[in-house]
Design a protein around this motif. Structure first.
Motif, PDB file in Angstrom:
ATOM      1  N   ILE A   1      52.903  43.581  41.553  1.00  0.00           N
ATOM      2  CA  ILE A   1      53.546  42.206  41.332  1.00  0.00           C
ATOM      3  C   ILE A   1      53.038  41.597  40.161  1.00  0.00           C
ATOM      4  O   ILE A   1      53.397  40.559  39.904  1.00  0.00           O
ATOM      5  CB  ILE A   1      53.402  41.378  42.725  1.00  0.00           C
ATOM      6  CG1 ILE A   1      54.227  40.378  42.898  1.00  0.00           C
ATOM      7  CG2 ILE A   1      51.928  41.034  43.015  1.00  0.00           C
ATOM      8  CD1 ILE A   1      54.321  39.808  44.454  1.00  0.00           C
ATOM      9  N   ALA A   2      51.640  42.099  39.815  1.00  0.00           N
ATOM     10  CA  ALA A   2      51.044  41.318  38.596  1.00  0.00           C
ATOM     11  C   ALA A   2      51.564  41.615  37.334  1.00  0.00           C
ATOM     12  O   ALA A   2      51.139  41.243  36.368  1.00  0.00           O
ATOM     13  CB  ALA A   2      49.468  41.609  38.599  1.00  0.00           C
ATOM     14  N   GLU A   3      52.566  42.621  37.026  1.00  0.00           N
ATOM     15  CA  GLU A   3      53.053  42.982  36.041  1.00  0.00           C
ATOM     16  C   GLU A   3      53.673  41.757  35.077  1.00  0.00           C
ATOM     17  O   GLU A   3      53.608  41.797  34.260  1.00  0.00           O
ATOM     18  CB  GLU A   3      54.400  43.869  36.394  1.00  0.00           C
ATOM     19  CG  GLU A   3      53.827  45.421  36.752  1.00  0.00           C
ATOM     20  CD  GLU A   3      53.318  46.100  35.616  1.00  0.00           C
ATOM     21  OE1 GLU A   3      53.357  45.719  34.336  1.00  0.00           O
ATOM     22  OE2 GLU A   3      52.779  47.223  35.965  1.00  0.00           O
ATOM     23  N   ASN A   4      54.267  40.792  35.924  1.00  0.00           N
ATOM     24  CA  ASN A   4      54.875  39.690  35.049  1.00  0.00           C
ATOM     25  C   ASN A   4      54.222  38.254  35.623  1.00  0.00           C
ATOM     26  O   ASN A   4      55.104  37.387  35.791  1.00  0.00           O
ATOM     27  CB  ASN A   4      56.401  39.756  35.493  1.00  0.00           C
ATOM     28  CG  ASN A   4      57.210  41.018  35.009  1.00  0.00           C
ATOM     29  OD1 ASN A   4      56.981  41.431  34.036  1.00  0.00           O
ATOM     30  ND2 ASN A   4      57.766  41.675  35.954  1.00  0.00           N
ATOM     31  N   VAL A   5      53.107  38.363  35.942  1.00  0.00           N
ATOM     32  CA  VAL A   5      52.358  36.970  36.305  1.00  0.00           C
ATOM     33  C   VAL A   5      51.230  36.536  35.022  1.00  0.00           C
ATOM     34  O   VAL A   5      50.957  37.507  34.176  1.00  0.00           O
ATOM     35  CB  VAL A   5      51.746  37.076  37.679  1.00  0.00           C
ATOM     36  CG1 VAL A   5      53.049  37.327  38.357  1.00  0.00           C
ATOM     37  CG2 VAL A   5      50.619  37.827  37.439  1.00  0.00           C
ATOM     38  N   GLY A   6      50.813  35.495  35.245  1.00  0.00           N
ATOM     39  CA  GLY A   6      49.789  34.971  34.161  1.00  0.00           C
ATOM     40  C   GLY A   6      48.331  35.336  34.516  1.00  0.00           C
ATOM     41  O   GLY A   6      47.485  35.390  33.870  1.00  0.00           O
TER      42      GLY A   6
ATOM     43  N   ALA B   1      50.636  28.294  28.903  1.00  0.00           N
ATOM     44  CA  ALA B   1      50.246  28.100  30.442  1.00  0.00           C
ATOM     45  C   ALA B   1      51.024  29.329  31.308  1.00  0.00           C
ATOM     46  O   ALA B   1      52.415  29.593  30.958  1.00  0.00           O
ATOM     47  CB  ALA B   1      50.642  26.847  31.018  1.00  0.00           C
ATOM     48  N   PRO B   2      50.394  30.262  32.079  1.00  0.00           N
ATOM     49  CA  PRO B   2      51.043  31.310  32.663  1.00  0.00           C
ATOM     50  C   PRO B   2      52.080  30.579  33.669  1.00  0.00           C
ATOM     51  O   PRO B   2      51.956  29.609  34.233  1.00  0.00           O
ATOM     52  CB  PRO B   2      50.174  31.651  33.712  1.00  0.00           C
ATOM     53  CG  PRO B   2      48.898  30.733  33.779  1.00  0.00           C
ATOM     54  CD  PRO B   2      48.927  29.699  32.466  1.00  0.00           C
ATOM     55  N   GLU B   3      53.304  31.412  33.868  1.00  0.00           N
ATOM     56  CA  GLU B   3      54.242  31.035  34.703  1.00  0.00           C
ATOM     57  C   GLU B   3      54.108  31.031  36.161  1.00  0.00           C
ATOM     58  O   GLU B   3      54.505  29.982  36.924  1.00  0.00           O
ATOM     59  CB  GLU B   3      55.721  31.700  34.265  1.00  0.00           C
ATOM     60  CG  GLU B   3      56.180  31.500  32.875  1.00  0.00           C
ATOM     61  CD  GLU B   3      57.561  32.204  32.595  1.00  0.00           C
ATOM     62  OE1 GLU B   3      57.815  32.982  33.553  1.00  0.00           O
ATOM     63  OE2 GLU B   3      57.899  32.282  31.625  1.00  0.00           O
ATOM     64  N   ARG B   4      53.069  31.884  36.581  1.00  0.00           N
ATOM     65  CA  ARG B   4      53.047  32.060  37.763  1.00  0.00           C
ATOM     66  C   ARG B   4      51.427  32.586  38.011  1.00  0.00           C
ATOM     67  O   ARG B   4      51.320  33.305  37.180  1.00  0.00           O
ATOM     68  CB  ARG B   4      54.045  33.004  38.403  1.00  0.00           C
ATOM     69  CG  ARG B   4      53.989  33.239  39.963  1.00  0.00           C
ATOM     70  CD  ARG B   4      55.228  33.845  40.569  1.00  0.00           C
ATOM     71  NE  ARG B   4      55.698  35.154  39.606  1.00  0.00           N
ATOM     72  CZ  ARG B   4      55.816  36.361  39.903  1.00  0.00           C
ATOM     73  NH1 ARG B   4      55.501  36.460  41.407  1.00  0.00           N
ATOM     74  NH2 ARG B   4      56.234  37.026  39.328  1.00  0.00           N
ATOM     75  N   ILE B   5      50.728  32.136  38.922  1.00  0.00           N
ATOM     76  CA  ILE B   5      49.490  32.665  39.417  1.00  0.00           C
ATOM     77  C   ILE B   5      49.840  33.253  40.845  1.00  0.00           C
ATOM     78  O   ILE B   5      50.481  32.624  41.557  1.00  0.00           O
ATOM     79  CB  ILE B   5      48.556  31.593  39.615  1.00  0.00           C
ATOM     80  CG1 ILE B   5      48.137  30.897  38.019  1.00  0.00           C
ATOM     81  CG2 ILE B   5      47.412  31.898  40.189  1.00  0.00           C
ATOM     82  CD1 ILE B   5      47.295  29.768  38.255  1.00  0.00           C
ATOM     83  N   VAL B   6      49.277  34.414  40.907  1.00  0.00           N
ATOM     84  CA  VAL B   6      49.277  34.955  42.143  1.00  0.00           C
ATOM     85  C   VAL B   6      48.072  35.191  42.818  1.00  0.00           C
ATOM     86  O   VAL B   6      46.933  35.630  42.173  1.00  0.00           O
ATOM     87  CB  VAL B   6      50.151  36.457  42.148  1.00  0.00           C
ATOM     88  CG1 VAL B   6      49.914  37.308  43.360  1.00  0.00           C
ATOM     89  CG2 VAL B   6      51.463  36.519  41.645  1.00  0.00           C
ATOM     90  N   VAL B   7      47.929  35.103  44.295  1.00  0.00           N
ATOM     91  CA  VAL B   7      46.559  35.155  44.748  1.00  0.00           C
ATOM     92  C   VAL B   7      46.883  35.992  46.271  1.00  0.00           C
ATOM     93  O   VAL B   7      47.855  35.760  46.912  1.00  0.00           O
ATOM     94  CB  VAL B   7      46.122  33.734  45.187  1.00  0.00           C
ATOM     95  CG1 VAL B   7      47.207  32.980  45.979  1.00  0.00           C
ATOM     96  CG2 VAL B   7      44.605  33.985  45.942  1.00  0.00           C
ATOM     97  N   GLY B   8      46.045  36.906  46.465  1.00  0.00           N
ATOM     98  CA  GLY B   8      46.063  37.731  47.628  1.00  0.00           C
ATOM     99  C   GLY B   8      45.406  36.957  48.758  1.00  0.00           C
ATOM    100  O   GLY B   8      44.298  36.613  48.656  1.00  0.00           O
ATOM    101  N   TYR B   9      45.828  37.196  49.846  1.00  0.00           N
ATOM    102  CA  TYR B   9      45.508  36.539  51.145  1.00  0.00           C
ATOM    103  C   TYR B   9      45.567  37.429  52.362  1.00  0.00           C
ATOM    104  O   TYR B   9      46.655  38.088  52.589  1.00  0.00           O
ATOM    105  CB  TYR B   9      46.200  35.335  51.372  1.00  0.00           C
ATOM    106  CG  TYR B   9      45.461  34.738  52.472  1.00  0.00           C
ATOM    107  CD1 TYR B   9      44.242  33.852  52.631  1.00  0.00           C
ATOM    108  CD2 TYR B   9      46.229  34.558  53.871  1.00  0.00           C
ATOM    109  CE1 TYR B   9      43.693  33.218  53.510  1.00  0.00           C
ATOM    110  CE2 TYR B   9      45.494  33.897  54.792  1.00  0.00           C
ATOM    111  CZ  TYR B   9      44.389  33.371  54.879  1.00  0.00           C
ATOM    112  OH  TYR B   9      43.798  32.613  55.994  1.00  0.00           O
ATOM    113  N   ASP B  10      44.411  37.785  52.854  1.00  0.00           N
ATOM    114  CA  ASP B  10      44.266  38.802  54.121  1.00  0.00           C
ATOM    115  C   ASP B  10      43.755  37.971  55.341  1.00  0.00           C
ATOM    116  O   ASP B  10      43.667  38.584  56.391  1.00  0.00           O
ATOM    117  CB  ASP B  10      43.633  40.091  53.779  1.00  0.00           C
ATOM    118  CG  ASP B  10      42.170  39.410  53.350  1.00  0.00           C
ATOM    119  OD1 ASP B  10      41.491  38.499  53.388  1.00  0.00           O
ATOM    120  OD2 ASP B  10      41.436  40.482  52.914  1.00  0.00           O
ATOM    121  N   GLY B  11      43.426  36.842  55.120  1.00  0.00           N
ATOM    122  CA  GLY B  11      43.104  35.939  56.434  1.00  0.00           C
ATOM    123  C   GLY B  11      41.471  35.932  56.686  1.00  0.00           C
ATOM    124  O   GLY B  11      40.906  35.212  57.294  1.00  0.00           O
ATOM    125  N   SER B  12      40.889  36.615  55.385  1.00  0.00           N
ATOM    126  CA  SER B  12      39.346  36.481  55.629  1.00  0.00           C
ATOM    127  C   SER B  12      38.918  35.130  54.867  1.00  0.00           C
ATOM    128  O   SER B  12      39.537  34.471  54.201  1.00  0.00           O
ATOM    129  CB  SER B  12      38.898  37.391  54.750  1.00  0.00           C
ATOM    130  OG  SER B  12      39.136  37.426  53.475  1.00  0.00           O
TER     131      SER B  12
END
Length: 279
Positions: free
Chosen positions: A101-106, A3-14
């Motif tokens: 920032i995605a270098e170390n995420v799942g 399981a990935p340790e962290r999920i990153v999601v981009g948010y710009d208000g749209s």
């Protein structure tokens, strides 16, 4: 795949980014992962005047950027209150910052198009660039109409082990079925141009199904040998009603980065979430 340790999601208000945040929040819980909501502000590149307007509470570009980030975190918690959410406010161009920032995420999760997307494209420039260059799997969420549907994965003549591993893990985590799709030309050759026969294709599918069962013993695994001159069209037909379609990434042209023509076409025309395997 662990399981990935962290999920990153981009948010710009749209609205597209809000859909991506909600999808990421649900999957973070299913994958037992932390969720990081990231907002990238361009204002420091354009002006040094980021502070509030004198006498006007809640004003200023810095406050606006923080408010957008807080809104993204709230979207995540509203979708899935059990999510462990943190937020990061970054400054600079979104593609570069998110790639770093995605270098170390799942997993990196993006909306199909938000602020900065080119009109006329079904997938925005930032999402398409990161699908081609990010160092981790990239999910692009354009629609999410069938969250309870199965996971579909396309495999080529190599067996697409990275995509198969991702798809098996996600099917297991979400408790859904897995469908493995391989495409050959109507006259029997591999649709990816490598040649071969129906028997070769069937053996490839059997091997992939066996590997998937080893990776996810609790998952019901199906196989589909599709005959079509167009690999993307076959994958899109197979993924109707699916919760997610997983594709590998091949291709090295300047136009498409390294996302590959098949993945490029699926991204633009899929009616559900697409996950690009970057391995």
């Amino acid at each position: 795949m662990p399981a990935p340790e962290r999920i990153v999601v981009g948010y710009d208000g749209s609205p597209e980014a809000a859909l991506a945040v909600r999808w990421a929040a649900r999957h973070a819980v299913l994958l037992d992962s932390e969720l990081e909501v990231v907002h990238c502000s361009l204002w420091p590149l354009l002006t040094h005047d980021l502070g509030p307007v004198k006498g006007v509470a809640g004003s200023g570009l810095q406050h606006q950027a923080q408010a957008t980030l807080d809104e993204g975190k709230a979207e995540a918690l509203a979708a899935e209150p059990r999510t462990t959410v943190q937020g990061s406010l970054l400054y600079g161009l979104p593609a570069g910052q998110l790639r770093r920032i995605a270098e170390n995420v799942g997993m990196l999760v993006l909306g199909s198009r938000g602020i900065g997307g080119f009109l006329g494209l079904l997938v925005g420039s930032v999402s398409l660039e990161l699908a081609a260059t990010a160092p981790c799997p990239v999910a692009v969420i354009r629609f999410d109409k069938h969250p309870q549907g199965r996971v579909v994965v396309g495999v080529d003549s190599s067996g697409s082990p990275g995509a198969l591993r991702l798809a098996s893990h996600l099917a297991s985590a979400t408790g859904t079925d897995l469908l493995i799709v391989h495409v050959i030309h109507p006259h029997g050759g591999m649709a990816n141009g490598s040649g071969g026969s129906h028997e070769t294709a069937r053996r490839l599918l059997l091997t992939a199904a066996h590997d998937a069962k080893d990776l996810a013993p609790n998952v019901t695994v199906g196989q589909s040998l599709a005959q079509d001159a167009s690999v993307p069209r076959a994958l899109l037909n197979a993924s109707r009603g699916a919760a997610l379609v997983v594709v590998g990434s091949k291709g090295h042209t300047l136009l498409r980065g390294t996302v590959g023509s098949n993945a490029h076409a699926v991204l633009h025309h899929a009616t559900g979430p697409v996950l690009i395997s970057r391995t």
